[in-house]
Enzyme design. Structure first.
Site, PDB file in Angstrom:
ATOM      1  N   LYS A 208       0.821  -1.210   0.000  1.00  0.00           N
ATOM      2  CA  LYS A 208       0.000   0.000   0.000  1.00  0.00           C
ATOM      3  C   LYS A 208       0.854   1.259   0.000  1.00  0.00           C
ATOM      4  CE  LYS A 208      -3.206   2.841   0.090  1.00  0.00           C
ATOM      5  NZ  LYS A 208      -4.493   3.080   0.615  1.00  0.00           N
ATOM      6  N   ASN A 212       1.254   4.134  -3.157  1.00  0.00           N
ATOM      7  CA  ASN A 212       1.017   5.575  -3.042  1.00  0.00           C
ATOM      8  C   ASN A 212       2.300   6.372  -3.270  1.00  0.00           C
ATOM      9  OD1 ASN A 212      -1.677   5.341  -2.742  1.00  0.00           O
ATOM     10  ND2 ASN A 212      -1.784   5.942  -0.602  1.00  0.00           N
ATOM     11  N   CYS A 264      -4.380  11.322   1.484  1.00  0.00           N
ATOM     12  CA  CYS A 264      -3.552  10.113   1.372  1.00  0.00           C
ATOM     13  C   CYS A 264      -2.127  10.387   0.910  1.00  0.00           C
ATOM     14  CB  CYS A 264      -4.214   9.112   0.438  1.00  0.00           C
ATOM     15  SG  CYS A 264      -5.745   8.488   1.129  1.00  0.00           S
ATOM     16  N   LYS A 327      -9.296  17.373  -5.544  1.00  0.00           N
ATOM     17  CA  LYS A 327      -9.448  16.875  -6.918  1.00  0.00           C
ATOM     18  C   LYS A 327     -10.931  16.886  -7.239  1.00  0.00           C
ATOM     19  CE  LYS A 327      -9.922  11.922  -6.097  1.00  0.00           C
ATOM     20  NZ  LYS A 327      -9.424  10.612  -6.426  1.00  0.00           N
TER      21      LYS A 327
HETATM   22  C1  UDX Z   1      -4.963   7.958  -3.670  1.00  0.00           C
HETATM   23  C2  UDX Z   1      -4.596   6.693  -4.451  1.00  0.00           C
HETATM   24  O1  UDX Z   1      -4.827   6.916  -5.842  1.00  0.00           O
HETATM   25  C3  UDX Z   1      -5.431   5.528  -3.965  1.00  0.00           C
HETATM   26  O2  UDX Z   1      -5.064   4.346  -4.642  1.00  0.00           O
HETATM   27  C4  UDX Z   1      -5.196   5.381  -2.478  1.00  0.00           C
HETATM   28  O3  UDX Z   1      -5.973   4.331  -1.966  1.00  0.00           O
HETATM   29  C5  UDX Z   1      -5.522   6.662  -1.743  1.00  0.00           C
HETATM   30  O4  UDX Z   1      -4.776   7.734  -2.290  1.00  0.00           O
HETATM   31  P1  UDX Z   1      -6.944   9.737  -3.768  1.00  0.00           P
HETATM   32  O5  UDX Z   1      -6.334  10.395  -2.570  1.00  0.00           O
HETATM   33  O6  UDX Z   1      -8.426   9.535  -3.808  1.00  0.00           O
HETATM   34  O7  UDX Z   1      -6.302   8.286  -3.968  1.00  0.00           O
HETATM   35  O8  UDX Z   1      -6.541  10.635  -5.019  1.00  0.00           O
HETATM   36  P2  UDX Z   1      -5.787  10.437  -6.410  1.00  0.00           P
HETATM   37  O9  UDX Z   1      -6.769  10.232  -7.486  1.00  0.00           O
HETATM   38  O10 UDX Z   1      -4.680   9.477  -6.295  1.00  0.00           O
HETATM   39  O11 UDX Z   1      -5.195  11.912  -6.598  1.00  0.00           O
HETATM   40  C6  UDX Z   1      -4.297  12.432  -5.637  1.00  0.00           C
HETATM   41  C7  UDX Z   1      -3.870  13.827  -5.993  1.00  0.00           C
HETATM   42  O12 UDX Z   1      -3.002  13.801  -7.106  1.00  0.00           O
HETATM   43  C8  UDX Z   1      -4.989  14.805  -6.356  1.00  0.00           C
HETATM   44  O13 UDX Z   1      -4.731  16.036  -5.718  1.00  0.00           O
HETATM   45  C9  UDX Z   1      -4.890  14.924  -7.865  1.00  0.00           C
HETATM   46  O14 UDX Z   1      -5.348  16.169  -8.318  1.00  0.00           O
HETATM   47  C10 UDX Z   1      -3.382  14.781  -8.064  1.00  0.00           C
HETATM   48  N1  UDX Z   1      -2.996  14.284  -9.391  1.00  0.00           N
HETATM   49  C11 UDX Z   1      -3.397  13.053  -9.806  1.00  0.00           C
HETATM   50  C12 UDX Z   1      -2.180  15.058 -10.196  1.00  0.00           C
HETATM   51  O15 UDX Z   1      -1.786  16.173  -9.823  1.00  0.00           O
HETATM   52  N2  UDX Z   1      -1.797  14.577 -11.408  1.00  0.00           N
HETATM   53  C13 UDX Z   1      -2.193  13.350 -11.867  1.00  0.00           C
HETATM   54  O16 UDX Z   1      -1.794  12.979 -12.972  1.00  0.00           O
HETATM   55  C14 UDX Z   1      -3.015  12.568 -11.035  1.00  0.00           C
END
Ligand code: UDX
Length: 433
Positions: A208, A212, A264, A327
């Site tokens: 995990k 991340n 996360c 997001k």
């Molecule tokens: C994340 C992991 O994806 C997930 O597998 C884990 O269980 C929990 O943490 P989450 O926190 O819901 O999930 O968000 P995620 O979709 O991963 O996006 C995280 C951040 O990265 C957001 O702020 C998003 O805007 C940013 N991001 C994502 C980018 O800046 N660029 C990208 O290409 C993708």
């Protein structure tokens, strides 16, 4: 199967509703009375597409019930999921495990039958072993098995990710029943050929945190390239598209912009570094400090860019901030890059009008001093600069012609590279990324 989910936040509420959807009888335990009352009435206290319908359905049928009582939990089932939060400790990089510890401390002394505790929360490697030893001390004439079954769900897609995961991971100590029980719990997914990785608890915990850390690294990688592209007058989006065609690299998570936030990725990479340090392996993860630095620089750069576009000072300027959630498809503002930028800009003397389709209430709680507009158009009224900081489709679909008549000067920063830049330019806007 009967089961208990301890903690009904983003992770636990989704897991509980999805387990009911799989046909199980689920008792969810939530200690915050207001949240509990909402959930028991079939309402979800946060925004997660698809979850309210699922939760309501299973509350109505009785497949999912909610309580605040650990005694009820202990009486209800022999399988328990831990889904409580593991936030960053205040003033330290490490994870605060007090909620996880407390779940075990409260539950185990009440158990009168052998039980399996499956951890879903993201924890530092070694936690399952420590909890297992603690459970042995607390258990009264019963066997308590602790195993780790991490969750990989993304907010905004939580139901889909829980019901149709890329993979299931179980970290179990030898000699227990966790694998057999998980095969029963997740039978529907296993029939769909979902990969099921059965390993030991430290490995599952590391799966995990590594996942991340990798995702965070991927985002910071492209944002580091964005810095070079800025300096060299190159197009980072085209770089991402082109390298993303290489299947070994892949295009997903290569969106440059304001960087990652949320509950996360930021805290998980910090907790990972802290844990590696405790294990004497700090050097191995020293690159994550740079991943964090690149990410935080995106926010500073955005503030600097806004200042530059305002002629060198933000004092007395009006800035529209479109997006506050970390997001789209979420109302979560934990460590939100958008809200962080809005706050910094306000500190430099600008008046900041924020609009987000879903995260207004949460934002107000965190940053009560910002102005909150009723709509994207309201936020842009008389703005000197418009910043698009969360890529909601509502913002992509804005009419740049109409909006140009609302602002004081038609300058937009596309902080998530989500706008049709040409269309905005044709409508008279100066578009910056
Ligand atoms: C994340 C992991 O994806 C997930 O597998 C884990 O269980 C929990 O943490 P989450 O926190 O819901 O999930 O968000 P995620 O979709 O991963 O996006 C995280 C951040 O990265 C957001 O702020 C998003 O805007 C940013 N991001 C994502 C980018 O800046 N660029 C990208 O290409 C993708």
């Amino acid at each position: 199967m009967r089961m208990v989910v301890l903690g009904l936040g983003y992770l636990g509420a989704t897991h509980a509703a999805c387990m009911a959807e799989l046909g199980h009888e689920v008792l969810g335990i939530e200690v915050v009375p207001e949240k509990r009352a909402q959930l028991a009435a079939g309402e979800v206290p946060f925004y997660e597409p698809g979850l309210p319908e699922l939760l309501k359905r299973h509350i109505d049928t009785g497949a999912l019930t909610v309580s605040g009582s650990y005694q009820e939990a202990a009486d209800f089932a022999d399988v328990f999921f831990i889904a409580v939060g593991t936030p960053q400790k205040k003033g330290e990089y490490g994870a605060d495990l007090s909620y996880v510890d407390s779940a075990v401390e409260q539950l185990v002394p009440l158990l009168t039958r052998d039980a399996l505790i499956l951890g879903k929360s993201t924890v530092p490697v070694g936690t399952a072993r420590r909890l297992s030893e603690r459970a042995d001390e607390l258990a009264k004439d019963v066997e308590v098995e602790i195993a780790w079954n991490p969750e990989f769900l993304r907010e905004g897609f939580a139901v889909e990710d829980t019901l149709h995961p890329d993979r299931l991971v179980l970290g179990a100590f030898a000699g227990g029943s966790a694998e057999v029980t998980c095969r029963e719990i997740y039978a529907a997914m296993l029939e769909d050929d979902t990969p099921f990785i059965v390993t030991d608890p430290p490995t599952a915990e590391l799966v995990k945190t590594s996942a991340n850390a990798f995702l965070a690294t991927k985002i910071s990688f492209i944002n580091a390239i964005a810095e070079v592209c800025d300096a060299a007058d190159a197009d980072v989006k085209a770089v991402a598209d082109a390298i993303g065609f290489d299947a070994r690299i892949g295009r997903r998570f290569l969106n440059a912009g304001l960087g990652f936030g949320g509950g996360c990725l930021p805290k998980d990479i910090r907790a990972f570094m802290a844990r590696a340090g405790e294990l004497g392996a700090a050097e191995a993860l020293s690159f994550l400090r740079e991943v964090d630095n690149v990410n935080m620089r995106r926010r500073t750069r955005m503030v600097e860019l806004a200042r530059k576009l305002c002629g060198g000072s933000l004092l007395g300027k009006r800035i529209a901030v479109l997006g506050a959630a970390f997001k789209p498809e979420s109302d979560d503002v934990r460590d939100s890059p958008a809200l962080n930028v809005a706050g910094q800009i306000q500190l430099q003397g600008a008046s900041v009008a924020v609009y987000d389709p879903k995260a207004m209430d949460n934002s107000r709680r965190v940053f009560p001093t910002l102005d909150y507009a009723q709509s994207a158009v309201d936020a842009c009224e008389k703005a000197d600069v418009v910043l698009v900081l969360t890529e909601w489709s509502e913002f992509r679909n804005l009419d740049p012609h109409a909006l140009a008549t609302t602002v004081r000067s038609p300058v937009v920063v596309d902080g998530r590279m989500c706008l049709d830049g040409k269309a905005w330019e044709q409508a008279g806007w100066t578009v910056c990324v």
